[in-house]
Design a protein around this motif. Structure first.
Motif, PDB file in Angstrom:
ATOM      1  N   ILE A   1      -8.471 -14.254   2.099  1.00 21.22           N
ATOM      2  CA  ILE A   1      -7.247 -14.295   0.937  1.00 21.22           C
ATOM      3  C   ILE A   1      -7.302 -13.069   0.318  1.00 21.22           C
ATOM      4  O   ILE A   1      -8.414 -12.553   0.038  1.00 21.22           O
ATOM      5  CB  ILE A   1      -7.510 -15.468   0.350  1.00 21.22           C
ATOM      6  N   GLY A   2      -6.049 -12.629  -0.360  1.00 11.22           N
ATOM      7  CA  GLY A   2      -6.064 -11.442  -1.088  1.00 11.22           C
ATOM      8  C   GLY A   2      -4.536 -11.115  -1.567  1.00 11.22           C
ATOM      9  O   GLY A   2      -3.742 -12.086  -1.096  1.00 11.22           O
ATOM     10  N   ALA A   3      -4.359 -10.109  -2.106  1.00 12.22           N
ATOM     11  CA  ALA A   3      -2.894  -9.850  -2.642  1.00 12.22           C
ATOM     12  C   ALA A   3      -2.584  -8.237  -1.975  1.00 12.22           C
ATOM     13  O   ALA A   3      -3.258  -7.528  -2.362  1.00 12.22           O
ATOM     14  CB  ALA A   3      -3.085  -9.710  -4.108  1.00 12.22           C
ATOM     15  N   GLU A   4      -1.663  -8.212  -1.280  1.00 12.94           N
ATOM     16  CA  GLU A   4      -1.333  -7.206  -0.319  1.00 12.94           C
ATOM     17  C   GLU A   4       0.132  -6.489  -1.030  1.00 12.94           C
ATOM     18  O   GLU A   4       0.857  -7.586  -1.222  1.00 12.94           O
ATOM     19  CB  GLU A   4      -1.258  -7.342   1.056  1.00 12.94           C
ATOM     20  N   ILE A   5       0.247  -5.166  -1.138  1.00 15.65           N
ATOM     21  CA  ILE A   5       1.563  -4.671  -1.321  1.00 15.65           C
ATOM     22  C   ILE A   5       2.327  -4.794  -0.283  1.00 15.65           C
ATOM     23  O   ILE A   5       2.219  -4.548   0.854  1.00 15.65           O
ATOM     24  CB  ILE A   5       1.318  -3.026  -1.592  1.00 15.65           C
ATOM     25  N   SER A   6       3.690  -5.382  -0.623  1.00 15.67           N
ATOM     26  CA  SER A   6       4.697  -5.666   0.460  1.00 15.67           C
ATOM     27  C   SER A   6       5.400  -4.549   0.960  1.00 15.67           C
ATOM     28  O   SER A   6       5.938  -4.485   2.211  1.00 15.67           O
ATOM     29  CB  SER A   6       5.565  -6.940  -0.101  1.00 15.67           C
ATOM     30  N   SER A   7       5.667  -3.673  -0.068  1.00 16.25           N
ATOM     31  CA  SER A   7       6.789  -2.516   0.375  1.00 16.25           C
ATOM     32  C   SER A   7       6.301  -1.389  -0.741  1.00 16.25           C
ATOM     33  O   SER A   7       5.952  -1.660  -1.758  1.00 16.25           O
ATOM     34  CB  SER A   7       8.081  -2.878   0.694  1.00 16.25           C
ATOM     35  N   LEU A   8       6.543  -0.314  -0.285  1.00 11.49           N
ATOM     36  CA  LEU A   8       6.530   0.938  -1.255  1.00 11.49           C
ATOM     37  C   LEU A   8       7.932   1.590  -1.131  1.00 11.49           C
ATOM     38  O   LEU A   8       8.595   1.753  -0.298  1.00 11.49           O
ATOM     39  CB  LEU A   8       5.663   1.851  -0.851  1.00 11.49           C
ATOM     40  N   THR A   9       8.367   2.017  -2.495  1.00 14.21           N
ATOM     41  CA  THR A   9       9.681   2.918  -2.688  1.00 14.21           C
ATOM     42  C   THR A   9       9.044   4.259  -2.876  1.00 14.21           C
ATOM     43  O   THR A   9       8.368   4.671  -3.885  1.00 14.21           O
ATOM     44  CB  THR A   9      10.364   2.355  -3.768  1.00 14.21           C
ATOM     45  N   TYR A  10       9.614   5.375  -2.185  1.00 14.63           N
ATOM     46  CA  TYR A  10       9.159   6.362  -2.231  1.00 14.63           C
ATOM     47  C   TYR A  10      10.027   7.519  -2.877  1.00 14.63           C
ATOM     48  O   TYR A  10      11.286   7.555  -2.546  1.00 14.63           O
ATOM     49  CB  TYR A  10       8.766   7.101  -0.504  1.00 14.63           C
ATOM     50  N   PRO A  11       9.571   8.427  -3.554  1.00 13.93           N
ATOM     51  CA  PRO A  11      10.493   9.285  -4.443  1.00 13.93           C
ATOM     52  C   PRO A  11      10.971  10.202  -3.268  1.00 13.93           C
ATOM     53  O   PRO A  11      10.362  10.542  -2.310  1.00 13.93           O
ATOM     54  CB  PRO A  11       9.509  10.090  -5.369  1.00 13.93           C
TER      55      PRO A  11
ATOM     56  N   LEU B   1       4.588  11.747   4.604  1.00 12.11           N
ATOM     57  CA  LEU B   1       4.354  10.570   4.169  1.00 12.11           C
ATOM     58  C   LEU B   1       3.604  10.067   5.541  1.00 12.11           C
ATOM     59  O   LEU B   1       2.596   9.448   5.674  1.00 12.11           O
ATOM     60  CB  LEU B   1       5.505   9.630   4.072  1.00 12.11           C
ATOM     61  N   ARG B   2       4.032  10.587   6.862  1.00 21.54           N
ATOM     62  CA  ARG B   2       3.499  10.356   7.963  1.00 21.54           C
ATOM     63  C   ARG B   2       1.926  10.788   8.178  1.00 21.54           C
ATOM     64  O   ARG B   2       1.208  10.262   8.748  1.00 21.54           O
ATOM     65  CB  ARG B   2       4.179  10.610   9.334  1.00 21.54           C
ATOM     66  N   ALA B   3       1.800  11.824   7.696  1.00 24.41           N
ATOM     67  CA  ALA B   3       0.294  12.367   7.703  1.00 24.41           C
ATOM     68  C   ALA B   3      -0.482  11.816   6.657  1.00 24.41           C
ATOM     69  O   ALA B   3      -1.744  12.233   6.624  1.00 24.41           O
ATOM     70  CB  ALA B   3       0.651  13.885   7.334  1.00 24.41           C
ATOM     71  N   ALA B   4      -0.181  10.841   6.003  1.00 23.70           N
ATOM     72  CA  ALA B   4      -0.963  10.413   4.784  1.00 23.70           C
ATOM     73  C   ALA B   4      -1.441   8.917   5.270  1.00 23.70           C
ATOM     74  O   ALA B   4      -0.864   8.081   5.939  1.00 23.70           O
ATOM     75  CB  ALA B   4      -0.135  10.274   3.538  1.00 23.70           C
ATOM     76  N   SER B   5      -2.763   8.678   4.753  1.00 20.24           N
ATOM     77  CA  SER B   5      -3.133   7.423   4.816  1.00 20.24           C
ATOM     78  C   SER B   5      -2.478   6.476   4.096  1.00 20.24           C
ATOM     79  O   SER B   5      -1.779   6.772   3.223  1.00 20.24           O
ATOM     80  CB  SER B   5      -4.536   7.198   4.496  1.00 20.24           C
ATOM     81  N   PHE B   6      -2.504   5.153   4.044  1.00 18.67           N
ATOM     82  CA  PHE B   6      -2.054   3.944   3.282  1.00 18.67           C
ATOM     83  C   PHE B   6      -2.522   4.364   1.836  1.00 18.67           C
ATOM     84  O   PHE B   6      -1.836   4.522   1.070  1.00 18.67           O
ATOM     85  CB  PHE B   6      -2.125   2.690   3.785  1.00 18.67           C
ATOM     86  N   SER B   7      -3.782   4.625   1.639  1.00 16.76           N
ATOM     87  CA  SER B   7      -4.391   5.043   0.249  1.00 16.76           C
ATOM     88  C   SER B   7      -3.593   6.258  -0.245  1.00 16.76           C
ATOM     89  O   SER B   7      -3.241   6.161  -1.605  1.00 16.76           O
ATOM     90  CB  SER B   7      -5.787   5.103   0.478  1.00 16.76           C
ATOM     91  N   GLY B   8      -3.576   7.192   0.386  1.00 19.02           N
ATOM     92  CA  GLY B   8      -2.762   8.465   0.085  1.00 19.02           C
ATOM     93  C   GLY B   8      -1.381   8.331  -0.249  1.00 19.02           C
ATOM     94  O   GLY B   8      -0.695   8.797  -1.368  1.00 19.02           O
ATOM     95  N   GLN B   9      -0.605   7.450   0.590  1.00 22.16           N
ATOM     96  CA  GLN B   9       0.587   7.127   0.250  1.00 22.16           C
ATOM     97  C   GLN B   9       0.965   6.306  -1.161  1.00 22.16           C
ATOM     98  O   GLN B   9       1.788   6.615  -1.931  1.00 22.16           O
ATOM     99  CB  GLN B   9       1.262   6.334   1.250  1.00 22.16           C
TER     100      GLN B   9
END
Length: 412
Positions: A55-65, A73-81
């Motif tokens: 069980i946990g809480a996950e980010i469903s989506s991100l809005t990018y500037p 963005l493709r070159a970044a990890s999820f933590s980086g994004q």
């Protein structure tokens, strides 16, 4: 020193950014806090489960500037994004484009933060190691997040990571404050990085007795319950926070309205490798932070605790609060809404404190139906009005790390 001179030399927080499962950006995040909204469920992110149902809480989506290209963005990890969009919010609010980039620093709180993606690399390339992408040589290091963020924002001052387990986010704030205080930089940003757990870490933390069990598998909304008698471990929550620290004088010159004064802080260790907490260490951190802020226990009117839902940890923290004569202060548990962000938790909870200070309201504590100590001044199932004057935020990490931060309302 006259009071005006003292106010000008004080350290203040002038920008915040936050991303969590309950909302991206301080507006959505604050709204979710005040309403007690949550995003707990069986986690679905690839690499997070393997014949398991954590069980946990996950980010469903991100809005990018718009300024960040798809290639970046493709070159970044999820933590980086997540770090990128979170830092972007804090950067813009503090108007850091107006600052000499050689006088801006960055401290990223967290170590071993990209474990899920590393496990996915191992599983994808274990039979063809020669074909692993060369970028893996960068992304497996914590410093990749520093390099990625400094490159995108043009930061040219100091930059480094700071590991403190679940206290990493507050350790980053402490180090950022010291960097400004010592004159190494004029502005320093502390980022509590998203710790991206894989099923390996989830299983190990559960086996260790730290992470919650399957007791509430059928009702995930009930699983995260800090400070209650039915707690059985922390519930993970994806999140990231960023705060901008500078001197009040510099903020005034740019007409930046601070959130609060960073009036005192402390880090105390227990000399203990294991995850069990120490009342003595927590008390020492609290008392040292109060002394630096020149406050008495009676001055603190709100506490944002570590409050994970740990069997031993919650009891020890409440004992520490009482021993420090702080039982009169309002107390709620941000993790009851966000889950435990591990390396990000300390930064995100400082931001939760600042947003409550700004709104003049305290957020509810979810699932607080049977508190360990009913005599404490709990904020229960509904938000309440309260104008915070002096707040205390606490974090603890494996390895005997205890941190405390005092925040004072800015009157300017």
């Amino acid at each position: 020193m006259c009071s005006m001179q003292k106010n000008q030399s004080e350290l203040v927080i002038t920008g915040v950014g936050v991303t969590a499962a309950v909302g991206q950006g301080k507006t959505d995040f604050s709204s979710a806090l005040m309403q007690g909204n949550h995003a707990f469920g069986i986690m679905q992110r690839p690499g997070r489960q393997k014949e398991t149902a954590f069980i946990g809480a996950e980010i469903s989506s991100l809005t990018y500037p718009a300024q960040f290209s798809k290639r970046v963005l493709r070159a970044a990890s999820f933590s980086g994004q997540v770090a990128l969009v979170t830092l972007h919010e804090a950067w813009n609010e503090a108007n850091l484009d107006a600052i000499d980039p050689t006088r801006i620093g960055l401290v990223v709180g967290g170590s071993n933060i990209q474990q899920r993606e590393l496990v996915q690399y191992y599983e994808s390339y274990q039979e063809r190691a020669a074909f692993i992408p060369p970028t893996y040589g960068l992304t497996f290091m914590d410093t990749d997040l520093c390099g990625f963020c400094t490159e995108q924002f043009g930061i040219r001052g100091l930059a480094h990571t700071a590991g403190g387990a679940s206290a990493s986010g507050q350790v980053a704030i402490l180090l950022a404050a010291q960097a400004v205080q010592s004159g190494q930089v004029d502005v320093c940003i502390a980022v509590g990085a998203l710790m991206d757990l894989s099923y390996w870490e989830c299983q190990a933390l559960r086996s260790l007795g730290a992470m919650g069990t399957d007791r509430y598998a059928a009702e995930p909304a009930l699983a995260c319950r800090p400070f209650t008698k039915q707690r059985d471990g922390f519930i993970y929550g994806e999140c990231c926070g960023a705060v901008v620290i500078e001197r009040a004088e510099a903020a005034a010159k740019r007409r930046q309205q601070p959130y609060a004064i960073l009036s005192g802080w402390a880090l105390a260790t227990d000399g203990n490798r294991n995850p069990n907490p120490s009342c003595e260490g927590e008390v020492r951190a609290i008392q040292t932070a109060l002394a630096q802020a020149q406050l008495t226990p009676g001055d603190i009117d709100y506490i944002n605790p570590h409050g994970t839902g740990s069997i031993i940890g919650d009891e020890t923290e409440l004992q520490s609060i009482c021993e420090c004569q702080l039982s009169h202060a309002y107390i709620n548990a941000t993790k009851s809404i966000t889950g435990h962000g591990l390396s990000a938790a300390g930064t995100v909870e400082v931001i939760a404190t600042l947003l409550q200070m700004k709104e003049g309201r305290l957020h509810p504590t979810r699932n607080l139906d049977d508190p360990l100590d009913p005599s404490l001044n709990w904020v229960g199932g509904q938000s309440i009005s309260h104008n915070i004057q002096h707040a205390l935020s606490l974090s603890m990490g494996f390895g005997g790390i205890n941190t405390a931060i005092c925040l004072q309302r800015f009157e300017g």
